[in-house]
Design a protein around this motif. Structure first.
Motif, mmCIF file in Angstrom:
data_model
loop_
_atom_site.group_PDB
_atom_site.id
_atom_site.type_symbol
_atom_site.label_atom_id
_atom_site.label_comp_id
_atom_site.label_asym_id
_atom_site.label_seq_id
_atom_site.Cartn_x
_atom_site.Cartn_y
_atom_site.Cartn_z
ATOM 1 N N SER A 63 40.780 25.380 36.389
ATOM 2 C CA SER A 63 40.403 26.274 35.287
ATOM 3 C C SER A 63 39.340 27.273 35.720
ATOM 4 C CB SER A 63 39.847 25.460 34.110
ATOM 5 O OG SER A 63 40.847 24.702 33.503
ATOM 6 N N GLU A 64 38.350 26.772 36.449
ATOM 7 C CA GLU A 64 37.273 27.643 36.903
ATOM 8 C C GLU A 64 37.798 28.651 37.932
ATOM 9 O OE1 GLU A 64 33.876 24.172 36.214
ATOM 10 O OE2 GLU A 64 34.700 24.526 38.209
ATOM 11 N N ALA A 65 38.712 28.194 38.769
ATOM 12 C CA ALA A 65 39.317 29.092 39.763
ATOM 13 C C ALA A 65 40.131 30.180 39.070
ATOM 14 C CB ALA A 65 40.199 28.294 40.719
ATOM 15 N N GLU A 66 40.876 29.796 38.059
ATOM 16 C CA GLU A 66 41.638 30.795 37.287
ATOM 17 C C GLU A 66 40.689 31.821 36.676
ATOM 18 O OE1 GLU A 66 45.439 27.960 36.011
ATOM 19 O OE2 GLU A 66 43.819 28.311 34.586
ATOM 20 N N SER A 67 39.542 31.322 36.197
ATOM 21 C CA SER A 67 38.559 32.232 35.604
ATOM 22 C C SER A 67 38.052 33.224 36.635
ATOM 23 C CB SER A 67 37.381 31.433 35.031
ATOM 24 O OG SER A 67 37.824 30.520 34.051
ATOM 25 N N GLN A 68 37.681 32.724 37.813
ATOM 26 C CA GLN A 68 37.183 33.661 38.829
ATOM 27 C C GLN A 68 38.245 34.690 39.189
ATOM 28 O OE1 GLN A 68 36.455 32.670 42.965
ATOM 29 N NE2 GLN A 68 34.901 34.264 43.151
ATOM 30 N N PHE A 69 39.452 34.225 39.424
ATOM 31 C CA PHE A 69 40.497 35.151 39.889
ATOM 32 C C PHE A 69 40.828 36.190 38.820
ATOM 33 C CE2 PHE A 69 44.891 36.006 41.619
ATOM 34 C CZ PHE A 69 44.437 36.584 42.789
ATOM 35 N N PHE B 161 46.230 25.975 43.829
ATOM 36 C CA PHE B 161 45.271 27.060 44.089
ATOM 37 C C PHE B 161 45.943 28.182 44.875
ATOM 38 C CE2 PHE B 161 41.209 25.423 42.526
ATOM 39 C CZ PHE B 161 41.543 24.107 42.262
ATOM 40 N N LYS B 162 46.797 27.810 45.796
ATOM 41 C CA LYS B 162 47.538 28.833 46.536
ATOM 42 C C LYS B 162 48.418 29.651 45.587
ATOM 43 C CE LYS B 162 50.840 29.452 50.293
ATOM 44 N NZ LYS B 162 51.903 28.810 51.077
ATOM 45 N N LEU C 236 46.309 32.157 43.678
ATOM 46 C CA LEU C 236 45.890 33.322 44.465
ATOM 47 C C LEU C 236 47.080 34.198 44.858
ATOM 48 C CD1 LEU C 236 43.192 31.630 46.724
ATOM 49 C CD2 LEU C 236 42.816 33.157 44.785
ATOM 50 N N GLN C 237 48.279 33.649 44.734
ATOM 51 C CA GLN C 237 49.474 34.433 45.045
ATOM 52 C C GLN C 237 50.194 34.891 43.770
ATOM 53 O OE1 GLN C 237 51.911 32.594 48.087
ATOM 54 N NE2 GLN C 237 50.340 32.966 49.646
ATOM 55 N N ASN C 238 49.491 34.847 42.651
ATOM 56 C CA ASN C 238 50.077 35.297 41.380
ATOM 57 C C ASN C 238 50.261 36.823 41.417
ATOM 58 O OD1 ASN C 238 50.214 36.361 38.672
ATOM 59 N ND2 ASN C 238 49.579 34.354 37.915
#
Lengths: 419, 419
Positions: free
Chosen positions: A276-282, A305-306, A309-311
């Protein structure tokens, strides 16, 4: 390159941005600092130390694991690559021969063959932050050396330099880069070192971000990111600017093709962020048109996570050719709503953010009347389609508002398009 | 039950622990609070509100997804289940009939058929923390009511109560539970409300944890956990006690079969912890013999987090029959080393913890000379086998010390056994 380079000996002229033809979209790639820091003990940490193997490993992953095709096209070396002294004969900077036996040029050749670009790091002062060789006034020599190694980008830090002199030092090195006639993207840490970060009138000179934008393609404005949600939250808060105040905000209006505010690295895939936090940063990095320079271990990435970042849909927002930096249109406690205009003037990007840390979440609502008047085509009767670009689902046609359930420490990210 | 219940009208007698035959190992199961809080709007949040469906859903998951077989054998209702007023005829507490149409007894019957136990929540004061009905002196009536609903555990919070009276109130309700002759595990939030948390001599009375242990099976000592690494770190820091000082530490020596310090819920599977951070929480909760009451959504768990919480080797440390609470044997900056003795006196459990938030980690080293003298059988010549119980690998036989690379925000967890 740097065709519109301005006269340096006079003081800054406002409102003319750097136009060296480079970084027309926010740079994307990989940078070693956050994940690998200044670890030079290759005996103890053979896979994780700062040496040519590390950068070639990451280049392999970028080229072979789908990153390059999505735009992540550069590998960036950070601090601790050099010897601590210059070559006594030539006075040139020298890569550590034990860790870079073929020099930086060897790494450049390797990554170029893979279709990637190479970034390098240095410091405008006498020493880098890690205590390695800095530029220290050798503008033309170092620019020529780096260009001879075929680098494509340079990040110039500001440790061990006299801050009041930076308004002369950074432009001087930029001019030297320009003279090499090799296209080199110029990343300046300059505003991160100026009191007030060039947002308010600084105490030591009158440098503004508009001035800095004349000389640099991107610039760090704020403290270094660490591998924690606390760090990411602090940086996001710094960028919670008022979109309605776009033309007057010192940071927002200078961003655009060729010029980018840099909130620092993407740390997804490291140890400190939940999904969730990673989605927020990205999502926030995408909507504020930030460089997407990952600092993680691409050799060992959790698939979720990959995939984040590849969305492609989120990357497309980040790389939107209008290049307009997004910001906030609503803040209330833990609820923050962000938006960004896009080149397609029928569409906008929106992030609904829940900064809370309790329970299962809450419904957040985006109302059309949050969109500033200077964005044309939107009023309360506008019918628009909502696409959730984080999870690739359509929310159907809406009018006046839409809402979505957002979990704590999470975001929803959407593209809204007038039907 | 509560056969050794002591005379309440005199002041506390030290060093006699509660021996009601219950909670001989730290309770394991699921508790609604952190994840679902006090959401009572079942129209807007039909799957996430506090109603019988939520608890029956979680009971289904515990029974059918492998949790029960591993020891997670209870579903615990938390705040906001009742009406805000008592029954005007009987004065009994009443479950909200809209959200619990078959009452708490209906939920108890459902979970009991699945082989699970049911926990309930109340408050020693006039109202619960959420403003619902509290015990408010109705000790015998409420104990009888709850027992008639066939509950197996009760958590009694301390909002809206006069703290200086708690040394009388909590024992009085415990006595009332005892009189019902239904075995009900008694969880007291008592020390969380006392200044100094009963560790130091408190300002308002002389209650110690040894006193509390006479009346309660488990007790919350510290603030509520939130869905964030910051919250988990704060709680872990509170439990960084000195294992060498075992017999003199107010919190350590009172723990054991029938009596447990409760650092609050397990939040793995929620939004605020990365996998590394989740591993850290689970390892530390296991080594300090904490109750393992998950507060997450068992209907929707990431497989990696589920696998962590179902790690049999870590659960075995938590549930070790010696029941001795672990603590720290080394602290230096971001490095913390924990240990715990086990019923098998040839083995100890060890956690190596890196609280840093930068880079890729560092080697942490456990030296045998960190083991206190009161733990027999260990000296620098002892040969011992090291098992990494977090990832189920053997590190082989070691002597004097062993080391492992621990990433930021991460732990390694090991069982060391004398060969």
């Amino acid at each position: 390159m740097m065709a519109t380079w301005l006269v340096l000996s006079t003081y800054f002229v406002h409102s003319t941005s750097l136009n060296n033809g480079l970084a027309r979209r926010p740079p994307m790639g990989w940078l070693s600092w956050q994940r690998f820091r200044c670890e030079t003990d290759c005996g103890t940490y053979p896979d994780d130390c700062i040496n040519d193997k590390l950068y070639m490993d990451m280049a392999d992953r970028l080229a072979n694991d789908g990153w390059l095709a999505l735009g992540y096209n550069q590998v960036n070396i950070d601090d601790c690559w050099s010897l601590r002294t210059r070559d006594p004969q030539t006075n040139e900077q020298v890569a550590d021969p034990n860790r870079f036996p073929n020099g930086i040029k060897g790494v450049a050749d390797y990554v170029h063959k893979l279709g990637l670009k190479l970034g390098l790091y240095n410091d405008i002062g006498s020493k880098t932050c890690g205590g390695y060789t800095g530029i220290d006034g050798n503008y033309q020599l170092d620019a020529q050396t780096f260009a001879s190694w075929d680098i494509d980008m340079i990040k110039v830090d500001g440790c061990n330099a006299n801050v009041p002199d930076m308004w002369q030092m950074y432009p001087a090195f930029g001019e030297a880069l320009n003279k090499t006639s090799r296209p080199i993207v110029y990343s300046c840490s300059w505003p991160a070192y100026i009191p007030g970060h060039a947002e308010t009138i600084p105490s030591i000179d009158n440098t503004t971000l508009a001035d800095i934008a004349q000389y640099c393609n991107l610039w760090r404005n704020y403290g270094d990111i660490g591998d924690s949600w606390d760090s990411v939250k602090n940086i996001m808060q710094y960028w919670q600017r008022n979109y309605s105040n776009y033309s007057n905000d010192a940071f927002l209006h200078v961003a655009g093709p060729g010029n980018w505010n840099d909130p620092d690295m993407i740390i997804e895939g490291d140890n400190g962020l939940s999904l969730s936090e990673a989605e927020s940063q990205f999502a926030i990095w995408a909507i504020i048109a930030a460089p997407l320079l990952m600092s993680n271990d691409l050799r060992n990435m959790d698939p979720k996570f990959k995939s984040l970042l590849q969305n492609k849909e989120i990357i497309a927002i980040n790389q939107d050719p209008l290049g307009k930096q997004g910001a906030c249109v609503y803040k209330n406690g833990n609820e923050v709503i962000w938006m960004r205009e896009l080149a397609d003037d029928k569409s906008i990007a929106v992030v609904l953010q829940n900064l809370g840390n309790a329970g299962f979440g809450t419904y957040l609502q985006f109302q059309v009347d949050l969109i500033p008047d200077f964005v044309s085509g939107w009023d309360s009767s506008t019918v628009f389609a909502v696409r959730n670009i984080l999870n690739h689902t359509d929310l159907g046609q809406q009018k006046t508002y839409f809402k979505d359930l957002i979990q704590p420490s999470s975001v929803g990210m959407y593209k809204l398009t007038i039907v």
